[in-house]
Design a protein around this motif. Structure first.
Motif, PDB file in Angstrom:
ATOM      1  N   THR A   1       0.821  -1.208   0.000  1.00  0.00           N
ATOM      2  CA  THR A   1       0.000   0.000   0.000  1.00  0.00           C
ATOM      3  C   THR A   1       0.857   1.262   0.000  1.00  0.00           C
ATOM      4  O   THR A   1       0.542   2.243  -0.676  1.00  0.00           O
TER       5      THR A   1
ATOM      6  N   ARG B   1      -4.585   3.040  -7.914  1.00  0.00           N
ATOM      7  CA  ARG B   1      -5.198   1.739  -8.217  1.00  0.00           C
ATOM      8  C   ARG B   1      -4.546   0.627  -7.414  1.00  0.00           C
ATOM      9  O   ARG B   1      -5.218  -0.248  -6.853  1.00  0.00           O
TER      10      ARG B   1
ATOM     11  N   HIS C   1      -5.508   0.840  -3.707  1.00  0.00           N
ATOM     12  CA  HIS C   1      -6.896   0.401  -3.532  1.00  0.00           C
ATOM     13  C   HIS C   1      -7.006  -1.116  -3.640  1.00  0.00           C
ATOM     14  O   HIS C   1      -7.697  -1.761  -2.846  1.00  0.00           O
TER      15      HIS C   1
ATOM     16  N   ASN D   1      -8.137  -3.689  -0.553  1.00  0.00           N
ATOM     17  CA  ASN D   1      -9.456  -4.324  -0.653  1.00  0.00           C
ATOM     18  C   ASN D   1      -9.443  -5.772  -1.141  1.00  0.00           C
ATOM     19  O   ASN D   1     -10.499  -6.365  -1.297  1.00  0.00           O
TER      20      ASN D   1
END
Length: 327
Positions: free
Chosen positions: A97, A134, A137, A141
């Motif tokens: 991340t 992107r 994310h 997730n």
């Protein structure tokens, strides 16, 4: 009214220069290129020492600013340090991340710092922002899988605060180097004092942007397909297995292929904006660093999967490529 016309003409001239480069008889002006975090070298012809320094260091007499803060190599490094800092709590954040957030933060700050640029420079930096956002994310997730979670916990337990600090600085520096082509492009959109011959600048930028955005498309399709596959297995309470349809029928790691294309394309698109050997070397080092990291990941995860899945995965390896499709 006259000032508006003048600004419009400046924008048109800047966009024209970025696409076709300066002509054979053009005058190179240092005012087209912003300031660098490296020591600035004078653009005028003076002594032999001045010319030697100018061949190594970037020439950027003007500095882009965002909220009064100069956007330079030092600034992007600081943004990367900030984005990856949560790795002290969860080690994997440094290279997952945090990586995505670093690229998105650096690109957003750089785009926000410029007043006059070219469409090519903005598309280049926007691509970097999209890639980073992107990725952040997706990692945040993606569905939880026990085997992966357990492996990450084992890694997290091995690193003390001191070791994490070294990794933090090293990865942040790598991300800043990887971003160098984007930073150079938006700060020197007219390619003043470029290291690249004028006649190839436009084709290099066009090819680089095409590769960058094709890479974004490939990594997006690959990650979404894999995420959907994992979710279906979890919902059906089936045993974990690998995906071998779509892009995964040709290469085992198409997401890594897409990521490599993003950075290779970025380097190609940003090269004409670079004005010093040291700047170009930093950009090349960043691209080489992420490329070697991706190749190492292919080898690592193939070994893990082969151990986990056995003979069938070995057969899958024999008919597919690691990153590049097997011919």
């Amino acid at each position: 009214m006259q000032s508006r016309v003048l600004i419009a003409l400046c924008l048109a001239a800047s966009a024209h220069a970025s696409l076709i480069g300066a002509g054979p008889g053009s005058i190179r002006t240092p005012l087209a290129a912003p300031k660098s975090a490296f020591p600035a070298a004078p653009a005028r012809r003076t002594s032999g020492l001045d010319r030697s320094i100018a061949s190594i260091m970037p020439i950027h007499p003007i500095t882009n600013k965002l909220l009064g803060v100069p956007i330079t190599e030092a600034t992007t490094f600081a943004l990367s340090l900030l984005a990856t800092a949560p790795g002290f709590n969860s080690f994997v954040h440094f290279f997952s991340t945090g990586y995505g957030l670093s690229m998105a933060a650096m690109a957003s700050a750089t785009m926000g710092s410029t007043m006059i640029t070219t469409p090519a420079a903005m598309v280049h930096n926007f691509g970097c922002a999209v890639h980073g956002a992107r990725l952040a994310h997706f990692v945040t997730n993606r569905p939880s899988w026990k085997s992966r979670d357990d492996r990450l916990k084992e890694i997290d337990a091995k690193f003390s605060t001191g070791k994490r600090a070294k990794v933090w600085v090293a990865y942040s520096a790598l991300y800043a180097l990887m971003f160098t082509p984007c930073l150079a492009h938006i700060r020197n959109p007219a390619f003043a004092n470029s290291l690249v011959p004028a006649k190839v600048r436009g084709p290099m930028v066009a090819a680089g942007l095409a590769i960058q955005w094709a890479g974004i498309a490939i990594e997006t399709v690959s990650d979404n397909a894999k995420q959907s596959h994992k979710k279906q297995l979890l919902e059906a309470k089936k045993k974990d297995t690998w995906l071998e349809t779509g892009l995964y029928s040709k290469t085992r790691h198409p997401n890594y292929l897409g990521e490599a294309m993003v950075h290779a394309g970025s380097l190609l698109a940003g090269a004409p904006a670079m004005t010093g050997v040291l700047q170009a070397a930093g950009a090349a080092l960043g691209t080489a660093g992420i490329s070697f990291s991706l190749l190492a990941s292919v080898k690592k995860y193939d070994a893990i999967a082969e151990k986990k899945y056995g003979k069938k995965y070995k057969e899958y390896m024999a008919r597919t490529g690691g990153m590049l499709p097997k011919l």
